[in-house]
Design a protein around this motif. Structure first.
Motif, PDB file in Angstrom:
ATOM      1  N   PHE A  55      67.056  19.563  66.136  1.00  0.00           N
ATOM      2  CA  PHE A  55      66.973  19.134  67.533  1.00  0.00           C
ATOM      3  C   PHE A  55      65.527  18.853  67.962  1.00  0.00           C
ATOM      4  N   ASN A  56      64.635  18.776  66.961  1.00  0.00           N
ATOM      5  CA  ASN A  56      63.220  18.446  67.213  1.00  0.00           C
ATOM      6  C   ASN A  56      62.577  19.389  68.231  1.00  0.00           C
ATOM      7  N   ILE A  57      62.952  20.654  68.164  1.00  0.00           N
ATOM      8  CA  ILE A  57      62.465  21.636  69.131  1.00  0.00           C
ATOM      9  C   ILE A  57      60.945  21.781  69.086  1.00  0.00           C
ATOM     10  N   PHE A  58      60.382  21.749  67.887  1.00  0.00           N
ATOM     11  CA  PHE A  58      58.945  21.996  67.748  1.00  0.00           C
ATOM     12  C   PHE A  58      58.088  20.847  68.273  1.00  0.00           C
ATOM     13  N   ASP A  59      58.706  19.702  68.514  1.00  0.00           N
ATOM     14  CA  ASP A  59      57.949  18.550  69.016  1.00  0.00           C
ATOM     15  C   ASP A  59      57.389  18.788  70.411  1.00  0.00           C
ATOM     16  N   SER A  60      57.935  19.763  71.118  1.00  0.00           N
ATOM     17  CA  SER A  60      57.482  20.025  72.487  1.00  0.00           C
ATOM     18  C   SER A  60      56.199  20.862  72.525  1.00  0.00           C
ATOM     19  N   GLU A  64      48.753  22.642  67.006  1.00  0.00           N
ATOM     20  CA  GLU A  64      48.306  23.980  66.607  1.00  0.00           C
ATOM     21  C   GLU A  64      49.422  25.006  66.790  1.00  0.00           C
ATOM     22  N   ASP A  65      50.062  24.991  67.971  1.00  0.00           N
ATOM     23  CA  ASP A  65      51.160  25.925  68.217  1.00  0.00           C
ATOM     24  C   ASP A  65      52.306  25.695  67.240  1.00  0.00           C
ATOM     25  N   ARG A  66      52.592  24.442  66.994  1.00  0.00           N
ATOM     26  CA  ARG A  66      53.699  24.097  66.095  1.00  0.00           C
ATOM     27  C   ARG A  66      53.478  24.706  64.710  1.00  0.00           C
ATOM     28  N   LYS A  67      52.266  24.580  64.210  1.00  0.00           N
ATOM     29  CA  LYS A  67      51.942  25.117  62.885  1.00  0.00           C
ATOM     30  C   LYS A  67      52.061  26.636  62.866  1.00  0.00           C
ATOM     31  N   ILE A  68      51.521  27.287  63.889  1.00  0.00           N
ATOM     32  CA  ILE A  68      51.548  28.753  63.963  1.00  0.00           C
ATOM     33  C   ILE A  68      52.969  29.272  64.141  1.00  0.00           C
ATOM     34  N   PHE A  69      53.718  28.663  65.050  1.00  0.00           N
ATOM     35  CA  PHE A  69      55.068  29.139  65.354  1.00  0.00           C
ATOM     36  C   PHE A  69      56.015  28.954  64.164  1.00  0.00           C
ATOM     37  N   ARG A  70      55.881  27.822  63.487  1.00  0.00           N
ATOM     38  CA  ARG A  70      56.737  27.583  62.322  1.00  0.00           C
ATOM     39  C   ARG A  70      56.439  28.594  61.212  1.00  0.00           C
ATOM     40  N   GLU A  89      48.712  33.824  75.987  1.00  0.00           N
ATOM     41  CA  GLU A  89      49.161  32.485  76.377  1.00  0.00           C
ATOM     42  C   GLU A  89      50.087  31.885  75.320  1.00  0.00           C
ATOM     43  N   GLN A  90      49.776  32.139  74.052  1.00  0.00           N
ATOM     44  CA  GLN A  90      50.654  31.656  72.984  1.00  0.00           C
ATOM     45  C   GLN A  90      51.990  32.393  73.014  1.00  0.00           C
ATOM     46  N   ALA A  91      51.935  33.692  73.305  1.00  0.00           N
ATOM     47  CA  ALA A  91      53.171  34.479  73.394  1.00  0.00           C
ATOM     48  C   ALA A  91      54.068  33.951  74.511  1.00  0.00           C
ATOM     49  N   GLU A  92      53.459  33.537  75.617  1.00  0.00           N
ATOM     50  CA  GLU A  92      54.230  32.940  76.716  1.00  0.00           C
ATOM     51  C   GLU A  92      54.998  31.714  76.228  1.00  0.00           C
ATOM     52  N   ARG A  93      54.303  30.868  75.474  1.00  0.00           N
ATOM     53  CA  ARG A  93      54.935  29.638  74.993  1.00  0.00           C
ATOM     54  C   ARG A  93      55.929  29.925  73.874  1.00  0.00           C
ATOM     55  N   PHE A  94      55.608  30.910  73.055  1.00  0.00           N
ATOM     56  CA  PHE A  94      56.458  31.249  71.914  1.00  0.00           C
ATOM     57  C   PHE A  94      57.796  31.837  72.362  1.00  0.00           C
ATOM     58  N   ARG A  95      57.811  32.473  73.516  1.00  0.00           N
ATOM     59  CA  ARG A  95      59.023  33.127  74.014  1.00  0.00           C
ATOM     60  C   ARG A  95      60.228  32.194  73.991  1.00  0.00           C
ATOM     61  N   SER A  96      60.006  30.941  74.359  1.00  0.00           N
ATOM     62  CA  SER A  96      61.120  30.004  74.488  1.00  0.00           C
ATOM     63  C   SER A  96      61.862  29.771  73.175  1.00  0.00           C
ATOM     64  N   ILE A  99      62.845  34.180  71.599  1.00  0.00           N
ATOM     65  CA  ILE A  99      64.005  34.946  72.073  1.00  0.00           C
ATOM     66  C   ILE A  99      64.909  34.137  72.996  1.00  0.00           C
ATOM     67  N   ALA A 100      64.501  32.920  73.340  1.00  0.00           N
ATOM     68  CA  ALA A 100      65.314  32.142  74.282  1.00  0.00           C
ATOM     69  C   ALA A 100      65.470  30.687  73.858  1.00  0.00           C
ATOM     70  N   PRO A 101      65.972  30.436  72.635  1.00  0.00           N
ATOM     71  CA  PRO A 101      66.138  29.038  72.201  1.00  0.00           C
ATOM     72  C   PRO A 101      67.153  28.277  73.038  1.00  0.00           C
ATOM     73  N   GLY A 102      67.959  29.014  73.803  1.00  0.00           N
ATOM     74  CA  GLY A 102      68.933  28.367  74.673  1.00  0.00           C
ATOM     75  C   GLY A 102      68.280  27.476  75.711  1.00  0.00           C
ATOM     76  N   THR A 103      66.975  27.665  75.902  1.00  0.00           N
ATOM     77  CA  THR A 103      66.222  26.807  76.815  1.00  0.00           C
ATOM     78  C   THR A 103      66.290  25.352  76.369  1.00  0.00           C
ATOM     79  N   PHE A 104      66.353  25.152  75.050  1.00  0.00           N
ATOM     80  CA  PHE A 104      66.341  23.807  74.485  1.00  0.00           C
ATOM     81  C   PHE A 104      67.718  23.352  73.998  1.00  0.00           C
TER      82      PHE A 104
END
Length: 246
Positions: A55-60, A64-70, A89-96, A99-104
Motif C-alpha cells: 500500500f506504499n505506506i513508507f512513501d509518506s 531518512e525516516d523511511r530507511k530507519i523505520f524499515r 520526534e521520530q517516535a511521534e512519526r513512527f507511531r502511525s 502501533i497504528a497502521p490502521g491510520t493508513f
C-alpha cells in the motif's frame, strides 16, 4: 635494441599485472557491496514490511525516516532499544506504523495485517505521543512510560492520567459526550502545568487527610501521587530543555 625491447616488454607486463590486481580488487569490492545490499534487502523483507509495501505506506515518510523505520520493522518486532534509538520526534512519526497502521489502511486491510510483536512498554511509549495536543505533556508521558518498567504500575498511572484528562474535558465540553475518550484534540486548551500541580495537591491532601484509615487506600493514593510526580518532573525537564535550546 634487443635490450630496449625487453625493458619495454617487462614494463608492459608489470602494468598488466597491476591493472589485473586493481580490477580484481574493484570487482571484489563491488561484489561485497552487492552482497551487503542483497542482505539488507533480504532482512527488510519481513511479513509486516512486505504487507505495508503493498500500500506504499513508507512513501509518506522522508527518505531518512523511511530507511530507519524499515530497518526497525524488518524482523516483525519492536524492541525497547530500537525505540530508544529514535528521537522523540521520530517516535511521534513512527507511531502511525508502529502501533497504528490502521491510520493508513482500510478496516479489511488492517484486519489482514501481519502481527508486529512488541512489549507493553513499547506500545505505551508510542501511544503516549498522541495523548493530547500538547507536545511537552505527551513527551513527559513518553518518558514516564520509559521510566516505569512494571507493566501494571505504568498502565495504572497512564490510565489514571487519561481518566483525569477525560474528566476535565467532559466538564469543559471538549469531549464528545458519547465516548469519554473521543477528544477534540485541536481545541483541548489545557494548562498542563496547572493540571499536574492541581492533581498532585489533591492526592497530597487525600494522603494527609484520608477519608478512611485503611492502609491499602493510602498506599494506592501514594502510588498515584508518585506517578504524577514522575510526569511532572519530566514535564518541567522538557520545558527547561526547550527554553535552553530555543
Amino acid at each position: 635494441m634487443q635490450i630496449t625491447n625487453n625493458i619495454s616488454s617487462s614494463y608492459n607486463q608489470i602494468n598488466l599485472v597491476k591493472k589485473t590486481k586493481e580490477t580484481a580488487k574493484t570487482s571484489f569490492a563491488s561484489m561485497l557491496e552487492n552482497n551487503i545490499e542483497k542482505t539488507e534487502k533480504k532482512e527488510e523483507m519481513g511479513k509486516y514490511v512486505t504487507y505495508l509495501d503493498k500500500f506504499n505506506i513508507f512513501d509518506s515518510f522522508s527518505a531518512e525516516d523511511r530507511k530507519i523505520f524499515r530497518k526497525i520493522l524488518r524482523d516483525d518486532k519492536l524492541t525497547l532499544s530500537e525505540i530508544d534509538s529514535l528521537s522523540y520526534e521520530q517516535a511521534e512519526r513512527f507511531r502511525s506504523i508502529g502501533i497504528a497502521p490502521g491510520t493508513f489502511l482500510s478496516e479489511e486491510q488492517f484486519n489482514n495485517c501481519p502481527i508486529l510483536t512488541s512489549s507493553n512498554q513499547v506500545k505505551d511509549m508510542l501511544d503516549s505521543t498522541r495523548k493530547t495536543n500538547n507536545k511537552t505533556f505527551n513527551e513527559a508521558l513518553y518518558r514516564t512510560a520509559r521510566e516505569i518498567k512494571d507493566d501494571h504500575d505504568r498502565s495504572e498511572i497512564l490510565g489514571e492520567a487519561q481518566l483525569q484528562i477525560s474528566t476535565l474535558l467532559s466538564n469543559s465540553g471538549k469531549s464528545s459526550g458519547v465516548n469519554q475518550w473521543d477528544w477534540d484534540y485541536d481545541n483541548m486548551n489545557i494548562d498542563f502545568s496547572k493540571f499536574l500541580n492541581d492533581i498532585i495537591s489533591k492526592y497530597e491532601e487525600l494522603i494527609a487527610n484520608p477519608p478512611n484509615k485503611n492502609p491499602q487506600f493510602i498506599k494506592q493514593q501514594q502510588k498515584k501521587l508518585d506517578g504524577y510526580n514522575i510526569i511532572l518532573k519530566h514535564f518541567n525537564d522538557i520545558k527547561n530543555e526547550n527554553t535552553r535550546y530555543a
